[in-house]
Design a protein around this motif. Sequence first.
Motif, mmCIF file in Angstrom:
data_model
loop_
_atom_site.group_PDB
_atom_site.id
_atom_site.type_symbol
_atom_site.label_atom_id
_atom_site.label_comp_id
_atom_site.label_asym_id
_atom_site.label_seq_id
_atom_site.Cartn_x
_atom_site.Cartn_y
_atom_site.Cartn_z
ATOM 1 N N PHE A 1 0.951 -0.807 0.439
ATOM 2 C CA PHE A 1 -0.134 0.006 0.377
ATOM 3 C C PHE A 1 0.691 1.098 0.526
ATOM 4 N N ILE B 1 3.756 5.697 -5.860
ATOM 5 C CA ILE B 1 4.002 5.855 -7.297
ATOM 6 C C ILE B 1 2.908 6.502 -7.786
ATOM 7 N N THR B 2 1.906 6.682 -7.038
ATOM 8 C CA THR B 2 0.638 7.422 -7.994
ATOM 9 C C THR B 2 0.150 8.903 -6.833
ATOM 10 N N ILE C 1 -7.897 6.760 -8.811
ATOM 11 C CA ILE C 1 -7.879 5.566 -7.998
ATOM 12 C C ILE C 1 -7.876 5.211 -6.808
ATOM 13 N N GLY C 2 -8.277 4.876 -5.741
ATOM 14 C CA GLY C 2 -8.560 5.170 -4.254
ATOM 15 C C GLY C 2 -9.597 4.450 -3.793
ATOM 16 N N ASP C 3 -10.387 3.993 -4.657
ATOM 17 C CA ASP C 3 -11.615 2.522 -4.478
ATOM 18 C C ASP C 3 -11.534 1.477 -5.222
ATOM 19 N N ASP C 4 -12.805 1.185 -5.110
ATOM 20 C CA ASP C 4 -12.858 -0.606 -5.438
ATOM 21 C C ASP C 4 -12.413 -0.614 -7.350
ATOM 22 N N VAL D 1 -3.084 0.800 -14.941
ATOM 23 C CA VAL D 1 -1.453 -0.058 -15.034
ATOM 24 C C VAL D 1 -1.263 -0.260 -14.159
ATOM 25 N N TYR E 1 6.945 5.241 -13.179
ATOM 26 C CA TYR E 1 5.912 5.643 -12.730
ATOM 27 C C TYR E 1 6.759 7.270 -13.870
ATOM 28 N N LEU F 1 -4.532 8.202 -15.022
ATOM 29 C CA LEU F 1 -4.360 7.366 -14.834
ATOM 30 C C LEU F 1 -5.202 6.685 -13.472
ATOM 31 N N VAL F 2 -6.594 5.837 -14.003
ATOM 32 C CA VAL F 2 -7.189 6.034 -12.763
ATOM 33 C C VAL F 2 -7.659 4.527 -12.382
ATOM 34 N N GLY F 3 -6.575 4.470 -11.941
ATOM 35 C CA GLY F 3 -6.163 2.529 -11.574
ATOM 36 C C GLY F 3 -5.362 1.251 -12.302
ATOM 37 N N GLY F 4 -4.894 0.391 -11.433
ATOM 38 C CA GLY F 4 -4.155 -0.271 -11.312
ATOM 39 C C GLY F 4 -4.355 -1.466 -11.026
ATOM 40 N N ASP F 5 -3.281 -2.787 -10.657
ATOM 41 C CA ASP F 5 -3.162 -3.555 -9.799
ATOM 42 C C ASP F 5 -1.656 -3.885 -9.098
ATOM 43 N N THR F 6 -0.825 -3.953 -8.005
ATOM 44 C CA THR F 6 0.876 -4.582 -8.139
ATOM 45 C C THR F 6 0.615 -6.019 -6.871
HETATM 46 P P1 ADP Z 1 -8.062 -4.018 -4.696
HETATM 47 O O1 ADP Z 1 -7.428 -4.826 -3.619
HETATM 48 O O2 ADP Z 1 -9.673 -3.505 -4.803
HETATM 49 O O3 ADP Z 1 -6.894 -4.569 -5.575
HETATM 50 P P2 ADP Z 1 -5.336 -2.577 -4.616
HETATM 51 O O4 ADP Z 1 -4.849 -2.219 -2.609
HETATM 52 O O5 ADP Z 1 -4.888 -3.147 -5.077
HETATM 53 O O6 ADP Z 1 -6.904 -2.347 -4.672
HETATM 54 O O7 ADP Z 1 -5.981 -1.127 -5.119
HETATM 55 C C1 ADP Z 1 -5.977 0.200 -4.229
HETATM 56 C C2 ADP Z 1 -5.856 1.485 -5.382
HETATM 57 O O8 ADP Z 1 -5.071 1.710 -5.887
HETATM 58 C C3 ADP Z 1 -6.709 0.913 -6.280
HETATM 59 O O9 ADP Z 1 -7.453 2.424 -6.844
HETATM 60 C C4 ADP Z 1 -6.578 0.822 -7.505
HETATM 61 O O10 ADP Z 1 -6.917 0.754 -9.521
HETATM 62 C C5 ADP Z 1 -4.823 1.722 -7.121
HETATM 63 N N1 ADP Z 1 -3.732 1.226 -7.924
HETATM 64 C C6 ADP Z 1 -3.194 -0.034 -7.188
HETATM 65 N N2 ADP Z 1 -1.892 -0.680 -7.955
HETATM 66 C C7 ADP Z 1 -2.086 0.238 -8.883
HETATM 67 C C8 ADP Z 1 -1.096 0.770 -9.963
HETATM 68 N N3 ADP Z 1 0.110 0.281 -9.779
HETATM 69 N N4 ADP Z 1 -0.103 1.535 -10.703
HETATM 70 C C9 ADP Z 1 -2.433 2.569 -10.086
HETATM 71 N N5 ADP Z 1 -3.304 2.742 -9.435
HETATM 72 C C10 ADP Z 1 -2.733 1.568 -8.870
#
Ligand code: ADP
Length: 350
Positions: free
Chosen positions: A20, A26-27, A41-44, A102, A119, A133-138
């Motif tokens: 987290f 990075i965002t 970014i920031g919700d589900d 991303v 980034y 940039l509206v979301g992603g997964d890490t």
């Molecule tokens: P979830 O558990 O629902 O997958 P995350 O904790 O992975 O949520 O992500 C929290 C927020 O950060 C979400 O809005 C998600 O889209 C964003 N996010 C996660 N990883 C990245 C990333 N690598 N780049 C941009 N946004 C990200």
Amino acid sequence: MLEDKNQNQNKTSLAQLGEFGLIDHITKNFKIQHKSTLKGIGDDAAVLDFQSKKAVLSTDLLIEGVHFDLSYMPLKHLGYKAVVVNLSDVCAMNATPTQITVSIAVSNRFPLEAIEELYAGIHKACEFYKVDLVGGDTTSSTTGLMISVTAVGEVEEDQLLYRSGAKDNDLLVLTGDIGAAYMGLQVLEREKQVFLVNPQNQPDLEMYSYIIERQLKPEARTDVKELLEKMDIKPTSMIDVSDGISSEIMHLCKASKVGCNLYEDKLPLDPQFINVCEEFNIDSTTIAINGGEDYELLFTIKMEDFDKIKGNPHFSIIGHMTPESEGMHLITRENTKIALKARGWNALEE
Ligand code: ADP
Ligand code: MG
């Protein structure tokens, strides 16, 4: 340019931040620019609102060792390029890119500073192309780096362009020039081999600057939609050039059920590209039509629009569509007809 594997001191490990902390870090510099982004970014999930427009969506997955080589691809360029290749797909639908997501998988081989570089490139692309940039997964990976970008764009329904709209007699048009990105990669591969033998060697790549830039920092043709609108031209079909025009022409022809004559002497080639082909002793036409990653747009227009586009420096008329039964051919400078193949086409064959 080339990665120095000994400089890992004073670097922050990803474990220190946690998932987290990393996402926040990075965002945090990304700003929302579009009204259509209701929640980023920031919700589900992100929430988008295109009102009367249609949304287009495209995604790509890039794997280290398969799609990129970090020994000559700086991470900042990789981030930029990963965004650009998706925006190019959105442009190929005649849409305007508005949002991206991303997703990354990283091994502990990468310190925080490396992800910051990645980034920084993504951020640069977002600013330049005005996308949110509206979301992603890490997540973590056991070995290399993986990066997946999804791009969203908006377009009026009657402006959408598919691969399937080309008709017999339509003109085939290409933006920019082709082949340079592939030859840029050949130069970088050659310098990598030199570097492996002699790490002290600092390559002078000045004379290859254009083709290397085309490989490391391609741009998406977000300008073409407006250019065509101003010229009062509505293409009949469109595709972007990621795999080489030979393969893209085959996609257009197959989807539209037409054939095509492509003219060798009409191919737009940069002088630096031609010089490097001579240096490597490879046929420039073969590379121009089979080399990929140019991210130009290839489209068809009605014959009656010829006068509107002829002589325009942004566009080259490189061929015309034919009945499907005639097949797909390259007409050489010597006026011989060679069947187009998707890959491995060779000027010396047949
Ligand atoms: P979830 O558990 O629902 O997958 P995350 O904790 O992975 O949520 O992500 C929290 C927020 O950060 C979400 O809005 C998600 O889209 C964003 N996010 C996660 N990883 C990245 C990333 N690598 N780049 C941009 N946004 C990200
Ligand atoms: Mg997640």
